[in-house]
Design an enzyme around this catalytic site. Structure first.
Site, PDB file in Angstrom:
ATOM      1  N   MET A   1      -0.899   9.140  28.939  1.00  0.00           N
ATOM      2  CA  MET A   1      -1.370  10.312  30.220  1.00  0.00           C
ATOM      3  C   MET A   1      -2.419  10.259  30.375  1.00  0.00           C
ATOM      4  SD  MET A   1       1.490  11.974  29.116  1.00  0.00           S
ATOM      5  CE  MET A   1       0.786  13.351  30.726  1.00  0.00           C
TER       6      MET A   1
ATOM      7  N   GLN B   1       3.309  13.006  23.709  1.00  0.00           N
ATOM      8  CA  GLN B   1       3.186  13.411  22.101  1.00  0.00           C
ATOM      9  C   GLN B   1       2.702  14.692  22.022  1.00  0.00           C
ATOM     10  OE1 GLN B   1       1.191   9.429  20.668  1.00  0.00           O
ATOM     11  NE2 GLN B   1       0.233   9.485  22.245  1.00  0.00           N
TER      12      GLN B   1
END
Lengths: 225, 776
Positions: B182, B403
């Site tokens: 990310m 996640q």
């Protein structure tokens, strides 16, 4: 002269357009509204397969090809888990959708597997492989200690002797009773002998936990309103 | 009914009819009356106790209800009250609880002695970890110790890790595996808007007319959200456009599938901007009021060498400069680079350009694991900014996460080397705020960031880092160019502590293995992709001596002499930590919901202001932090304007050549999550997807005489690996490309991937390197 021609032409156009639309109308076959069973919106799904109820009633039982509860639960990690796909799936690319629905929307006998295709209670959800996975092997990566609780027993959850049994399982995504409790693919033990009484939840209510606990009602103004 | 007196007669009759219908309906359900009687005599197995928790797996953050009985989790269902998943889960979620019960669960700490792992008590193991850390700091300095966490850390885990390392020990050696997935999304947001995380939310799905999926196989990776898209298509006939390098389940389900050459999304994105401007589809008032134009450095390199450094130098440009720049990206020119037809580029542009169409973009690892990922993120924002299709219901560039708490813990708590819970270490005010809340001297917080993930493992290899604590992640499966980092971690004089729930290739390199309590065996919070923070309580006991990661960190911190900062009581520590954490985010821009709210409902979205979640940030109608008096306020930037970035196309770090003629891309499958350490222990999932494979294009397979199941040798400049082939199965790569999922620890594809990364975000590009394939 020209003006007469123009008038004639306009007349022709009007006539032509009129007859064209007239023709269209004739070609149109009005669809008669199917008379629907009046329903309560929140219970809509219960009635989803109601049109087959009488067929289910009159259908002879095919004892040789009926599923049993044992095979039914073997295919699930726990009671209420999405079943895995026990047969090979030819179509690998794609989410399932119509490929699965061909057999699992309405069921029917499948020669290849010598079994009736179970009917899905949620045909509107088309990303089938999101929850149902085809099994490629029977081996394990490592053993599991997961406790698979025995599934609820059938037929003993009545309030009084002979009273209608309560629904022992979650209703979420399984609101349509007839898809699993009637028809040739229904599990032997779960077969309902009165599928024509389509308003199932009139007599069979979900067990607790499905509903939120509500405080006991106490009237405060003692009925003075 | 009394109120109907003053309505007219017809109305009254109508209402009476409704009422009588309702009475009749009530009469049809006598069960309500007899509920108590019904329940009597019901077998004991109806006594399931259902409690809500966010799902353990991906970043969608579905709310699940977990049924427990006699201290065991035994069933899962989707939470119908959750605005995220509305009662639906995916196959991983439905079977998530089985991940608690693998037979080889770690229940006792293990310490390596003479090459063998010896069982010990938790107290001794924690003593050892604390003393080893203190000794390393004494011998090699504070920057020789590090912690490598995860987007699966709960918020309290990450918060105490950051407080201990940054605040107390005084090193910025705090990183998390979200750097590998990310980090690019973060730099994308920061460069374009100055504030991290999506402005919109999942509810945008209910309003958008067109969905563009940028290199995002949503049907497998975010299946619950994809089902919401499919549902909208059934109800409203929305369009789903899949823009990808490989034909997947998503492509098959989409209305239109467009394939592009790896890395060329940059060119196509710019071509869409070109079309928008040159067809007059630009929203001029929006751009003039709310946007600036900038350019940065180009030819940045790929971070392949040790100690690689890069800092962008942003430069303001004007609209005309940007327009001239786009001349290089006419649909015709972009088509040459990308292999996408001019028609398809124009088709995409037209969807964005149509003022009456609401467009939602989704992307995840495609544009993020990309050696020019920050640029690609910027370009997607450019498209939405140029058309003004942003920050309003249905108009939403939406960056998805992989996640469960990549947003909640890594991005919001700031468990990255340069970050603090609020702001960055480089900023004096931010350091002062953190030091005050943490109750440490401000000098403790080092103003210089140290190592990002790849560089941290390189430092471990070099010996600059001597001690590493790895929690809730499996880098010995996920690091690119794995061999170097595994060999480095195994070197003499390195001390590795691994907290996990199962043995993994990462516990194999550990000196101390700490058994962790996972998910519902402890209390915690996750934050999902739509800024939603969700709480879960402890529902079952952890096995053996297993202890939550938060507790492990607290115990070590106390042993190191930081009792003052880690004052929390055992029974209430999660609540105390969360309450303390909220102080960092006070204010209208990022206020977090109080714990009572999170306990009562399926989470809340920050900024949580005046008892309300903010669904659309930067939009004055919905976001109370907007103060400029206009419709939109991009308050992350000083002048309140978002930035449209001039970002060119540049090739990938390693492209196919004569020796290695194929592209290698890696990724995931629906059945397995991350490295499979949990999902492979779930029989249903393992049996559905027992091992990795290499996907080939049918044309390539035919030429090489390879069929499904044949063993295929993949060779890159980093090494080789042999895998079974998959032809015309789950997905079909484009010609001269292969795809391998990375979940399988027995077939480690990352042995041969390349550790190039985006110079701005430092996130590796797992999707592109050159490979040769042959029948083994």
């Amino acid at each position: 002269m020209i003006s007469i021609l123009v008038l004639l032409f306009i007349g022709f156009l009007i006539n032509w357009t009129y007859s064209y639309y007239k023709g269209l109308e004739e070609a149109y076959i009005p669809i008669h509204d199917v008379k629907e069973i009046p329903i309560i919106p929140s219970e809509k799904k219960v009635f989803e397969r109601a049109e087959y109820a009488l067929d289910y009633l009159n259908m002879p039982r095919d004892e040789n090809h009926q599923r049993t509860l044992e095979t039914y639960y073997d295919n699930r990690a726990y009671a209420g888990a999405p079943p895995s796909i026990p047969h090979p799936v030819k179509e690998k690319l794609g989410i399932g959708g119509n490929i699965c629905l061909q057999c699992h929307q309405n069921g029917g006998f499948v020669d290849k597997f010598n079994a009736y295709a179970p009917v899905t209670p949620h045909p509107e959800m088309i990303n089938c492989k999101q929850c149902h996975a085809e099994q490629q092997t029977q081996t394990e990566f490592v053993a599991s200690n997961f406790y698979k609780r025995p599934a609820p027993e059938v037929g003993n959850n009545n309030a009084l002797p002979g009273s209608p049994p309560a629904i022992p399982h979650q209703l979420q995504m399984r609101e349509n009773c007839l898809s699993c409790h009637a028809g040739p693919a229904a599990v032997k033990e779960l077969w309902v002998d009165h599928p024509e009484r389509i308003n199932c939840r009139q007599c069979h209510v979900p067990m607790r936990q499905e509903v939120e606990n509500v405080q006991r009602f106490i009237r405060t103004n003692n009925g003075t309103q | 009914m009394y109120t109907s007196v003053h309505t007219d007669r017809r109305d009254f009759i109508k209402k009476m009819a409704v009422l009588s219908a309702m009475t009749a309906a009530a009469g049809m359900f006598p069960g309500i009356v007899f509920a108590e009687e019904q329940e009597r005599g019901i077998p004991a197995d109806a006594n399931l106790d259902w409690k809500k928790a966010p799902c353990r797996f991906c970043g969608v953050g579905c709310s699940v209800l977990i049924g427990t009985e006699n201290g065991k989790a035994i069933a899962v269902k989707g939470d119908p009250k959750s605005p995220v998943n509305k009662g639906l889960c995916c196959v991983k979620g439905y079977h998530s609880i089985l991940a608690l019960y693998g037979k080889d669960r770690l229940t006792k700490p293990l310490v390596k002695k003479n090459g063998k792992y010896v069982e010990t008590s938790m107290k001794e193991a924690l003593d050892l970890v604390a003393s080893k850390m203190q000794k390393t700091i004494k011998d090699h300095g504070k920057d020789a110790v590090s912690i490598y966490g995860s987007g699966q850390w709960t918020i309290p885990d990450g918060y105490v890790a950051s407080k201990l390392f940054k605040g107390c020990i005084g090193t910025n050696n705090v990183e998390a595996n979200a750097r590998l997935c990310m980090a690019t999304a973060v730099t994308g947001f920061l460069t374009s808007f100055g504030l991290d995380e999506p402005m919109g939310c999942y509810e945008d799905i209910d309003y958008a007319d067109t969905f563009v999926l940028w290199g995002n196989n949503m049907a497998e990776m975010h299946p619950v959200l994809f089902s919401r898209l499919l549902d909208q298509r059934q109800k409203r006939g929305v369009k789903i456009i899949d823009f990808a390098t490989r034909t997947t389940r998503t492509s098959m389900a989409a209305d239109k599938s467009i394939l592009f050459n790896p890395q060329s999304d940059l060119a196509v994105g710019n071509a869409i901007c070109y079309e928008i401007i040159n067809n007059g589809w630009m929203n001029k008032t929006f751009v003039e009021e709310h946007c600036n134009f900038s350019k940065g450095l180009t030819k940045m390199g790929y971070g392949l060498e040790d100690n690689y450094k890069f800092a962008d130098k942003p430069e303001t440009i004007d609209f005309e400069d940007y327009k001239t720049f786009l001349e290089d990206y006419t649909p015709e020119k972009a088509s040459k680079i990308s292999g996408v037809s001019v028609k398809d580029i124009k088709y995409l542009a037209a969807h964005f350009g149509d003022p009456n169409t609401k467009v939602m973009s989704f992307w995840c690892m495609g544009p993020n694991q990309h050696s020019r990922g920050t640029w690609m993120n910027n370009i997607i924002y450019n498209i939405h900014l140029l058309t003004g299709k942003i920050s309003s219901p249905g108009n939403s560039p939406f960056s998805l996460t992989g996640q469960p708490s990549a947003c909640g813990t890594v991005r919001e708590v700031g468990t990255l080397t340069h970050k603090l819970p609020h702001g960055v270490v480089m900023n004096k005010e931010h350091r002062e705020l953190a030091a005050k809340i943490w109750d440490v001297p401000v000098e403790n917080i080092d103003p210089k960031p140290t190592y990002h993930t790849v560089e941290m493992f390189r430092a471990l290899d070099r010996g600059d880092i001597r001690f590493m604590w790895i929690q809730v992640t499996n880098p010995m499966v996920t690091m690119p160019k794995l061999k170097r980092y595994r060999d480095g971690a195994k070197k003499e004089g390195r001390f590795i502590v691994v907290s996990d729930i199962y043995p993994t290739p990462t516990t194999d390199i550990a000196d101390v293995i700490l058994p962790s309590a996972m998910w519902i065996e402890r209390e915690g919070m996750y934050g999902n992709s739509e800024r939603r923070t969700q709480y879960f309580e402890q529902m079952v006991e952890p096995p053996g001596e297993a202890m939550s990661d938060t507790m492990q960190l607290l115990e070590v911190a106390k042993r190191m002499g930081f009792e003052k900062q880690f004052y929390y009581k055992d029974e209430t520590h999660i609540e105390e930590i969360y309450t303390e954490y909220r102080k960092h985010h006070e204010g209208k821009k990022h206020n977090m919901a109080p714990l009572e709210v999170l306990k009562a409902q399926s989470g809340a979205m920050w900024p949580y202001v005046d008892g309300k979640s903010t669904q659309w940030r930067f939009n004055a109608k919905y976001d109370p932090a907007c103060t400029n008096g206009k419709d939109f306020h991009f308050y992350g930037k000083k002048d309140g304007k978002a930035v449209i970035w001039q970002r060119p196309y540049e090739p990938a770090a390693e492209e196919p050549d004569a020796e290695y003629p194929y592209w290698l891309g890696t990724g995931r499958v629906v059945e397995h999550w991350h490295t499979g350490s949990m999902t492979r222990r779930i029989p249903v999932l393992h049996q559905a997807m027992p091992h990795a494979y290499v996907e080939l294009n049918p044309g390539d397979a035919k030429r090489l005489q390879i069929r499904t199941g044949d063993m295929v040798k993949l060779t890159t400049r980093r090494g080789e690996i042999t895998l079974p082939a998959s032809v015309n199965e789950r997905a079909v790569p484009a010609p001269m490309q292969v795809f391998v999922p990375f979940f399988d620890e027995k077939m480690l594809i990352n042995e041969i991937t390349l550790d190039s990364f985006c110079p701005i975000s430092k996130e590796p590009d797992y999707k592109k390197c050159a490979v040769n394939i042959e029948k083994a």
